[in-house]
Design an enzyme around this catalytic site. Structure first.
Site, short mmCIF file in Angstrom:
data_model
loop_
_atom_site.label_atom_id
_atom_site.label_comp_id
_atom_site.label_asym_id
_atom_site.label_seq_id
_atom_site.Cartn_x
_atom_site.Cartn_y
_atom_site.Cartn_z
N GLY A 99 0.81 -1.22 0.00
CA GLY A 99 0.00 0.00 0.00
C GLY A 99 0.83 1.26 0.00
O GLY A 99 2.04 1.24 0.25
N ARG A 162 0.07 -5.26 -4.83
CA ARG A 162 0.13 -6.32 -3.81
C ARG A 162 0.27 -7.66 -4.51
O ARG A 162 -0.23 -7.87 -5.60
CB ARG A 162 -1.14 -6.30 -2.95
CG ARG A 162 -1.33 -5.01 -2.16
CD ARG A 162 -2.51 -5.14 -1.20
NE ARG A 162 -2.80 -3.89 -0.51
CZ ARG A 162 -2.18 -3.49 0.60
NH1 ARG A 162 -1.24 -4.26 1.14
NH2 ARG A 162 -2.49 -2.35 1.17
N GLY A 187 6.25 -3.39 3.43
CA GLY A 187 5.93 -3.82 4.77
C GLY A 187 6.42 -5.22 5.09
O GLY A 187 7.29 -5.77 4.38
N THR A 190 6.21 -7.74 2.27
CA THR A 190 7.23 -7.44 1.27
C THR A 190 8.60 -7.89 1.74
O THR A 190 9.40 -8.43 0.96
CB THR A 190 7.26 -5.93 0.96
OG1 THR A 190 5.98 -5.54 0.46
CG2 THR A 190 8.32 -5.59 -0.05
N THR A 216 5.52 0.70 6.68
CA THR A 216 4.15 0.44 7.09
C THR A 216 3.62 1.66 7.81
O THR A 216 4.19 2.10 8.80
CB THR A 216 4.01 -0.80 8.00
OG1 THR A 216 2.73 -0.79 8.61
CG2 THR A 216 5.06 -0.81 9.10
N ASP A 218 1.11 1.85 9.57
CA ASP A 218 0.55 1.48 10.87
C ASP A 218 1.58 1.41 11.98
O ASP A 218 1.22 1.24 13.14
CB ASP A 218 -0.15 0.12 10.78
CG ASP A 218 -1.40 0.15 9.91
OD1 ASP A 218 -1.85 1.25 9.58
OD2 ASP A 218 -1.90 -0.94 9.56
#
Length: 487
Positions: A99, A162, A187, A190, A216, A218
């Site tokens: 993403g 993705r 991330g 990956t 990431t 997040d």
């Protein structure tokens, strides 16, 4: 794929252990090495110490007791006195996967500029469209001129996707193109793919360095202090929270509900809530909550509306998934990256709140989902500097012959970390830690936990991080349990 091929354990005295990363010379003997061209670089002429000492390591744990073992260390990142690639020999490539995240273009730019200006590298390719771009799409030639202003834009100029990981096809492409340095930005999924690519390159005996830059939004990658884009995401989340607060306080019994990113980890929601001070309730995946009955969310909403006349709720996307009806849950469906598909908990909880209070009192609820606005913006100043350090550390490592590693800060110092340490687990908010207690104190919300839940949370193994109290540990165990030779 065994951990022994991804990490070298080097024990020392007093409980010291270095979790080292692979080097090209581990499987390619008699590789020539050369003086690092940085020593002749005018930009570095005023630097007191050009190169990192060969024995420099970074400790994973900084809070210790006087009798604690020295614990786990990682190899410190930075330029080495000798390099294993000549400038005109290097043919590098960069790929972005997964993403979007603020800072991707900055990392791309600084890898290109770092290779070009620090090491004189002239051949750099961008892989278009993620992993599948190695074998299904064209490449992009990258020069400092091409990337000069891309840091001012969101997204990634290389495109992303993705899935699409086909190890044999990817390594075939690397070998056919004569690429010998691979920089992979993505991330944990990956990075797992990067580890497999490294393994195949090692099996074929190729002189190719594989370096990962963890991404990431997040902030759920373990070991490192934080991931790039996180600061920008928290800052931009404030705009959504501010808008929700304005909407809520401008009307009687107004509720502003903001859904933020956080599939498994609630760091963005937690930090945005702490920074805002306008949030009345923060809900994250790590802390279960319930709606009905005494001590539930409905009761707290009613109490806060009667007290203040309005309230703001922040919910992470992965929170409360268990509260959705079975017919709406995605069950075992996954996206191309292997992530479980989530229902829009913000939208569903909004409807549930409206349905509940329709029978009791009038409310005015506004739901805001800024997810894709946050992902798509350029990085802020702090993240731009951070992205530069990550990119340069990766370049220094690859030029020095290290491979099969991810780069990131550990307790403020950049280090080379074995792939398996990055991918073995996710970083999550510890609800028995003081940071979560600070949030509860700020919002004055209930914990939504019963005594049994609290007791269970305290029993759970805590992550080994320099930001938490406790003994030196790895996944909740003493380091000497993993390495008996140290006991």
């Amino acid at each position: 794929m065994g951990d022994d091929t991804l990490m070298k354990l080097v024990p020392g005295t007093d409980g010291y252990v270095l979790e080292d990363v692979p080097h090209l010379t581990d499987y390619l003997s008699d590789l020539p090495n050369y003086p690092n061209p940085l020593q002749d670089n005018p930009s570095y002429s005023v630097v007191k110490q050009y190169f990192v000492n060969v024995d420099d390591t970074v400790t994973q744990k900084i809070v210790v007791h006087k009798d604690s073992p020295r614990g786990v260390h990682f190899r410190r990142a930075g330029p080495r006195q000798r390099v294993y690639f000549e400038s005109d020999e290097v043919h590098a490539c960069i790929v972005t996967c997964g993403g979007l995240c603020p800072g991707l273009n900055t990392v791309i730019r600084e890898i290109v500029c770092g290779l070009h200006y620090m090491y004189g590298v002239r051949r750099i390719l961008g892989i278009d469209g993620g992993y599948r771009g190695f074998y299904a799409k064209n490449t992009v030639t990258l020069t400092p001129k091409v990337v000069s202003d891309i840091h001012k834009r969101g997204g990634t100029i290389l495109g992303t996707s993705r899935g699409g990981h086909d190890t044999s096809k990817i390594v075939d492409s690397i070998q056919d193109r004569g690429i010998n340095q691979v920089y992979i930005i993505g991330g944990d999924g990956t990075q797992r793919g990067a580890a497999v690519i490294f393994e195949e390159i090692r099996r074929r005996g190729l002189k190719v360095a594989v370096a990962g830059i963890p991404k990431t939004i997040d902030n759920d990658i373990s070991v490192i202090d934080k991931s790039f884009g996180f600061d920008t995401a928290v800052e931009e989340a404030q705009r959504a929270i501010d808008a929700a607060h304005v909407e809520a306080e401008s009307i009687e019994n107004g509720i502003g509900l903001v859904k933020l990113m956080g599939r498994y980890s609630g760091f963005i929601a937690m930090y945005a809530t702490l920074a805002s001070r306008d949030v009345d309730c923060c809900l994250i995946p790590e802390s279960p909550f319930f709606l009905e009955g005494s001590g539930g969310l409905y009761e707290f909403i009613e109490k806060r509306l009667k007290e203040n006349g309005h309230m703001v709720i922040v919910i992470a996307e992965g929170a409360g998934q268990d509260l959705l009806s079975e017919s709406l849950q995605s069950m075992d469906q996954q996206d191309a990256s292997g992530n479980k598909l989530l229902q829009d908990v913000g939208l569903r909880i909004s409807h549930r709140i409206k349905e509940h209070f329709a029978k009791k009192m009038p409310i005015n609820l506004k739901y805001i989902d800024p997810t894709y606005m946050i992902r798509a913006i350029p990085s802020n100043a702090s993240d731009k500097v951070y992205c530069t350090l990550l990119a340069h550390s990766a370049v220094h490592g690859a030029m020095a012959g290290y491979t099969g590693f991810t780069v990131g800060p550990v307790n403020g110092r950049h280090a080379y970390i074995p792939f398996n340490r990055i991918t073995e687990k996710q970083n999550k908010v510890v609800i028995t830690d003081r940071m979560w207690a600070r949030l509860l104190s700020s919002t004055n919300q209930p914990s939504f936990l019963n005594p049994e839940d609290i007791a269970e949370a305290k029993k759970e193994k805590q992550p080994a991080t320099g930001l938490l109290d406790g003994e030196n540990s790895k996944d909740g165990k003493s380091v000497t349990e993993d390495y008996p030779c140290m006991s």
